[in-house]
Scaffold this motif. Structure first.
Motif, PDB file in Angstrom:
ATOM      1  N   ALA A 277     -25.752 -42.909 -46.414  1.00  0.00           N
ATOM      2  CA  ALA A 277     -24.317 -43.211 -46.362  1.00  0.00           C
ATOM      3  C   ALA A 277     -24.054 -44.525 -45.632  1.00  0.00           C
ATOM      4  CB  ALA A 277     -23.567 -42.063 -45.687  1.00  0.00           C
TER       5      ALA A 277
ATOM      6  N   THR B 148     -18.539 -43.235 -40.188  1.00  0.00           N
ATOM      7  CA  THR B 148     -18.337 -42.583 -41.493  1.00  0.00           C
ATOM      8  C   THR B 148     -19.622 -41.911 -41.959  1.00  0.00           C
ATOM      9  OG1 THR B 148     -16.628 -44.188 -42.109  1.00  0.00           O
ATOM     10  CG2 THR B 148     -17.695 -42.976 -43.900  1.00  0.00           C
TER      11      THR B 148
ATOM     12  N   CYS C  11     -20.309 -37.980 -42.868  1.00  0.00           N
ATOM     13  CA  CYS C  11     -20.947 -37.472 -44.101  1.00  0.00           C
ATOM     14  C   CYS C  11     -21.971 -36.394 -43.754  1.00  0.00           C
ATOM     15  CB  CYS C  11     -21.628 -38.610 -44.846  1.00  0.00           C
ATOM     16  SG  CYS C  11     -20.518 -39.776 -45.639  1.00  0.00           S
TER      17      CYS C  11
ATOM     18  N   TYR D 228     -21.791 -32.258 -44.705  1.00  0.00           N
ATOM     19  CA  TYR D 228     -22.845 -31.442 -45.323  1.00  0.00           C
ATOM     20  C   TYR D 228     -23.134 -30.209 -44.479  1.00  0.00           C
ATOM     21  CZ  TYR D 228     -27.605 -30.038 -46.599  1.00  0.00           C
ATOM     22  OH  TYR D 228     -28.720 -29.305 -46.953  1.00  0.00           O
TER      23      TYR D 228
ATOM     24  N   ALA E 104     -22.971 -35.348 -50.416  1.00  0.00           N
ATOM     25  CA  ALA E 104     -22.356 -35.629 -49.119  1.00  0.00           C
ATOM     26  C   ALA E 104     -22.477 -37.106 -48.770  1.00  0.00           C
ATOM     27  CB  ALA E 104     -23.007 -34.766 -48.036  1.00  0.00           C
TER      28      ALA E 104
ATOM     29  N   CYS F  47     -19.828 -39.254 -50.204  1.00  0.00           N
ATOM     30  CA  CYS F  47     -18.516 -39.160 -49.547  1.00  0.00           C
ATOM     31  C   CYS F  47     -18.289 -40.292 -48.560  1.00  0.00           C
ATOM     32  CB  CYS F  47     -18.374 -37.812 -48.845  1.00  0.00           C
ATOM     33  SG  CYS F  47     -18.247 -36.405 -49.990  1.00  0.00           S
ATOM     34  N   ALA F  48     -19.257 -41.171 -48.421  1.00  0.00           N
ATOM     35  CA  ALA F  48     -19.077 -42.359 -47.587  1.00  0.00           C
ATOM     36  C   ALA F  48     -17.924 -43.219 -48.079  1.00  0.00           C
ATOM     37  CB  ALA F  48     -20.372 -43.174 -47.561  1.00  0.00           C
TER      38      ALA F  48
END
Length: 552
Positions: free
Chosen positions: A109, A117, A121, A125, A326, A329-330
């Motif tokens: 990420a 951030t 992430c 998770y 996950a 999702c950054a």
């Protein structure tokens, strides 16, 4: 709670020093999860996974594909305590694998976002309900996830020099030895490989390095497989081919996903992560981000679609599937941080995990210890038995693994494996650890599950002894005479009133050796029973109450 209210609550956290909060949240969740390592009931797959380790240690393993864990965990068989305790020790290793996965998520990420951030992430998770409950399970999933996410972190963050290529090859090659479902990660690897190549301005040298890394992985897989399978009792090239063919035909399904209800539960148990995932596709359409990054992020998020077509998506699968998702999702977390404080987001993620931990239910692992202890005191290792899930790993299982897929194969083949096992040798024990076995043992109605010949062979051959344990035996009411087909030969002990066997009388406590075939039994003046085993009497141990599995 409205969005405005959430925003007001979030602003209260804005003044907090947020640098350590995502990391602190991860430590809290890991601490809660570590407690589950010791208290959550062993799942049926975990018993199967450990049973393979026992078979390898005893020279009885018959295939080399997807069994590399038997070498890695052979040391478990040397530990003191019950098989439950050894599986718990294996869980600790898997917990360490999960920590590697979490660190790798943050590393991947970090290529697309700042450090805070990336840490969120990783926390996202960890906070997912199924990850909390199954991320440490003694299965292939945590081990494979650690190997694959570490390899992805190397691909996207390392210099891709000779050492990086070698380590990448080792990780990916060994992951193929762990499970063939690593194929589901291919979009993630392809996207990151494309990104890495574009970061190098499309140079031929980087393309060559990436190709060498992939080749190294295949080479490591081939060499490891040959070395591992050479120590297996029976060559398994035909079995390996059959496994790949069967897995390929069953791995994917069209139409309504068979585990759709589990996917729904996965979302409900991980609502914060689910919302972050939903925001990712919109971010991929933003032209401000380079195309190569958007392609890589699309590859990372792609595994979230696998429950739509991949067959075996039980809850533990999500611990394997979600790491690249996950990491993707950054790009969605910064969108959330524009509205909500980082400390507030970290708190919400942590709170989700705390809630799932609090409702996980009672610990049933001690009941499982009692079952194994009772079986171990009654029978020597190697005794043949029937059950659903290899719950007695040091015994010899006479039937197949009773998963939905396993039972489908059993019915399609039409081979009465229970009757065959009973004809081959004594099967003195049945562990009633699944409703399918309950319908077989406690009812005379057709099950619609087992073949008629198997139903006839098992029914009438066993009596309930204690907890889920059923022993080969016969029970008679006072004055009852019965002809039976004895299918479990061996020593039987008389309990209760006197009984005649083929006209010869035996009294309470006497042992008689019976051979296979038809016999005539009569209880004279009192209720009587025959229990398989020498000097076998009813246990005075309190009956086991309640469930001993923790359901999905």
């Amino acid at each position: 709670m409205t969005t405005a209210t959430l925003g007001a609550v979030s602003r209260r956290f804005a003044s907090f020093d947020t640098r350590t909060l995502p990391l602190a949240g991860s430590f809290i969740v890991l601490a809660l999860q570590f407690s589950l390592v010791f208290t959550r009931a062993i799942n049926w797959d975990e018993f199967y996974y450990y049973a393979e380790v026992e078979r390898f240690a005893n020279g009885q393993l018959e295939r080399g594909l997807q069994t590399i864990h038997t070498r890695l965990f052979e040391w478990l068989t040397l530990l003191p305590g019950s098989e439950v305790d050894r599986i718990v020790a294996g869980r600790i290793v898997m917990f360490a694998c999960e920590i590697i996965t979490v660190a790798s998520i943050a590393a991947i990420a970090r290529r697309f976002a700042d450090q805070q951030t990336a840490l969120l992430c990783a926390l996202a998770y960890l906070s997912a309900g199924f990850v909390l409950q199954h991320g440490f399970s003694f299965r292939t999933d945590p081990l494979a996830a650690a190997l694959l996410t570490s390899a992805m972190a190397i691909l996207v963050r390392s210099r891709m020099n000779a050492w990086s290529i070698l380590v990448f090859g080792l990780l990916t090659g060994w992951s193929l030895m762990v499970t063939i479902k690593v194929a589901l990660y291919l979009p993630a690897f392809a996207g990151l490989a494309w990104l890495r190549w574009r970061d190098a301005n499309g140079s031929a040298a980087m393309a060559m390095r990436i190709a060498l890394a992939g080749t190294a992985g295949l080479a490591v897989f081939g060499i490891t497989y040959l070395l591992h399978s050479s120590g297996i009792t029976k060559p398994d090239a035909p079995q390996a081919a059959a496994m790949i063919g069967a897995s390929g035909s069953k791995m994917f399904s069209l139409g309504v996903p068979p585990y759709w209800f589990i996917a729904v539960k996965a979302v409900l148990f991980a609502m914060p992560l689910a919302l972050l995932i939903l925001l990712v596709p919109g971010r991929l359409r933003e032209k401000s981000r380079p195309l190569s990054e958007r392609i890589a992020l699309a590859g990372l998020i792609a595994p979230v679609l696998t429950p739509l077509f991949y067959h075996n998506t039980a809850p533990y699968y999500y611990a394997f599937m979600l790491p690249p998702v996950a990491a993707a999702c950054a790009v969605s977390i910064p969108l959330v941080l524009k509205r909500y404080a980082e400390a507030f987001v970290a708190l919400i993620l942590t709170a989700n995990a705390v809630f799932i931990w609090s409702i996980d239910g009672e610990s049933r692992i001690d009941k499982q210890r009692q079952i194994l202890e009772m079986a171990d005191t009654m029978f020597p290792s190697g005794t043949t038995y029937f059950d659903m899930s290899y719950m007695l790993p040091t015994f010899t299982k006479g039937n197949g693994f009773m998963t939905p897929w396993g039972m489908e194969i059993y019915r399609n083949r039409g081979v009465p494996i229970y009757a065959q096992a009973m004809a081959k040798g004594p099967v003195p024990l049945v562990v009633e650890n699944d409703p399918m076995l309950t319908s077989l043992l406690r009812s005379d109605a057709p099950t619609g599950i087992f073949l008629p010949k198997d139903e006839a062979s098992v029914r009438g051959s066993y009596v309930h002894y204690w907890g889920p344990l059923w022993l080969a035996g016969q029970q008679l009411e006072a004055g009852e005479t019965r002809r039976v087909e004895l299918r479990v030969p061996g020593p039987y002990t008389v309990n209760g009133g006197p009984v005649t066997v083929n006209g010869k009388m035996y009294r309470d406590g006497q042992t008689i050796t019976l051979v296979r075939g038809a016999i005539k039994l009569s209880a004279l003046s009192e209720e009587s029973e025959l229990l398989w085993g020498e000097d076998r009497s009813r246990t005075d141990k309190p009956e086991l109450e309640g469930l001993f599995w923790t359901g999905f």
